[in-house]
Motif scaffolding. Structure first.
Motif, mmCIF file in Angstrom:
data_model
loop_
_atom_site.group_PDB
_atom_site.id
_atom_site.type_symbol
_atom_site.label_atom_id
_atom_site.label_comp_id
_atom_site.label_asym_id
_atom_site.label_seq_id
_atom_site.Cartn_x
_atom_site.Cartn_y
_atom_site.Cartn_z
ATOM 1 N N UNK A 34 140.372 -61.726 36.407
ATOM 2 C CA UNK A 34 141.473 -61.950 37.354
ATOM 3 C C UNK A 34 142.732 -61.176 36.964
ATOM 4 N N UNK A 35 142.884 -60.822 35.688
ATOM 5 C CA UNK A 35 144.123 -60.239 35.181
ATOM 6 C C UNK A 35 144.266 -58.783 35.629
ATOM 7 N N UNK A 36 145.066 -58.561 36.661
ATOM 8 C CA UNK A 36 145.400 -57.220 37.176
ATOM 9 C C UNK A 36 144.263 -56.214 37.032
ATOM 10 N N UNK A 37 144.607 -54.978 36.714
ATOM 11 C CA UNK A 37 143.593 -53.949 36.486
ATOM 12 C C UNK A 37 142.942 -54.117 35.122
ATOM 13 N N UNK A 38 143.679 -54.672 34.185
ATOM 14 C CA UNK A 38 143.202 -54.766 32.806
ATOM 15 C C UNK A 38 141.962 -55.655 32.679
ATOM 16 N N UNK A 39 141.881 -56.726 33.433
ATOM 17 C CA UNK A 39 140.751 -57.650 33.325
ATOM 18 C C UNK A 39 139.418 -57.016 33.669
ATOM 19 N N UNK A 40 139.284 -56.443 34.886
ATOM 20 C CA UNK A 40 138.006 -55.807 35.222
ATOM 21 C C UNK A 40 137.671 -54.637 34.304
ATOM 22 N N UNK A 41 138.680 -53.849 33.951
ATOM 23 C CA UNK A 41 138.426 -52.711 33.066
ATOM 24 C C UNK A 41 137.970 -53.186 31.693
ATOM 25 N N UNK A 42 138.560 -54.263 31.180
ATOM 26 C CA UNK A 42 138.141 -54.824 29.891
ATOM 27 C C UNK A 42 136.700 -55.332 29.974
ATOM 28 N N UNK A 43 136.351 -55.972 31.080
ATOM 29 C CA UNK A 43 134.978 -56.467 31.244
ATOM 30 C C UNK A 43 133.989 -55.301 31.228
ATOM 31 N N UNK A 44 134.285 -54.255 32.008
ATOM 32 C CA UNK A 44 133.358 -53.125 32.060
ATOM 33 C C UNK A 44 133.286 -52.392 30.721
ATOM 34 N N UNK A 45 134.357 -52.384 29.958
ATOM 35 C CA UNK A 45 134.370 -51.673 28.673
ATOM 36 C C UNK A 45 133.779 -52.517 27.543
ATOM 37 N N UNK A 46 134.196 -53.773 27.422
ATOM 38 C CA UNK A 46 133.805 -54.587 26.261
ATOM 39 C C UNK A 46 132.935 -55.802 26.588
ATOM 40 N N UNK A 47 132.899 -56.237 27.835
ATOM 41 C CA UNK A 47 132.188 -57.469 28.167
ATOM 42 C C UNK A 47 130.696 -57.319 28.332
#
Length: 65
Positions: A34-47
């Motif tokens: 949910x957190x701005x652009x950082x949330x989805x990008x973090x999921x795709x990178x580290x999740x």
């Protein structure tokens, strides 16, 4: 508009991915996304675990030389 597309894509991927293919609890990633652009990008990178990172590769017997 891009933020909505990123969030929707990340949630879709998270919902269709097995729990053993995600680093950490899926519910935590659902909130982080949910957190701005950082949330989805973090999921795709580290999740997500990459297909090549699921453990050692078992190799068959070597062919004779």
């Amino acid at each position: 508009m891009i933020q909505i597309a990123l969030t929707a894509t990340a949630w879709w991927d998270l919902a269709h991915r097995r729990a053993d293919q995600v680093r950490g609890p899926k519910t935590v990633w659902a909130v982080i996304i949910v957190v701005n652009f950082a949330g989805p990008l973090a999921y795709f990178r580290w999740g997500r675990l990459r297909s090549g990172c699921q453990g050692p590769v078992e190799r068959g017997p070597s062919a004779p030389e």
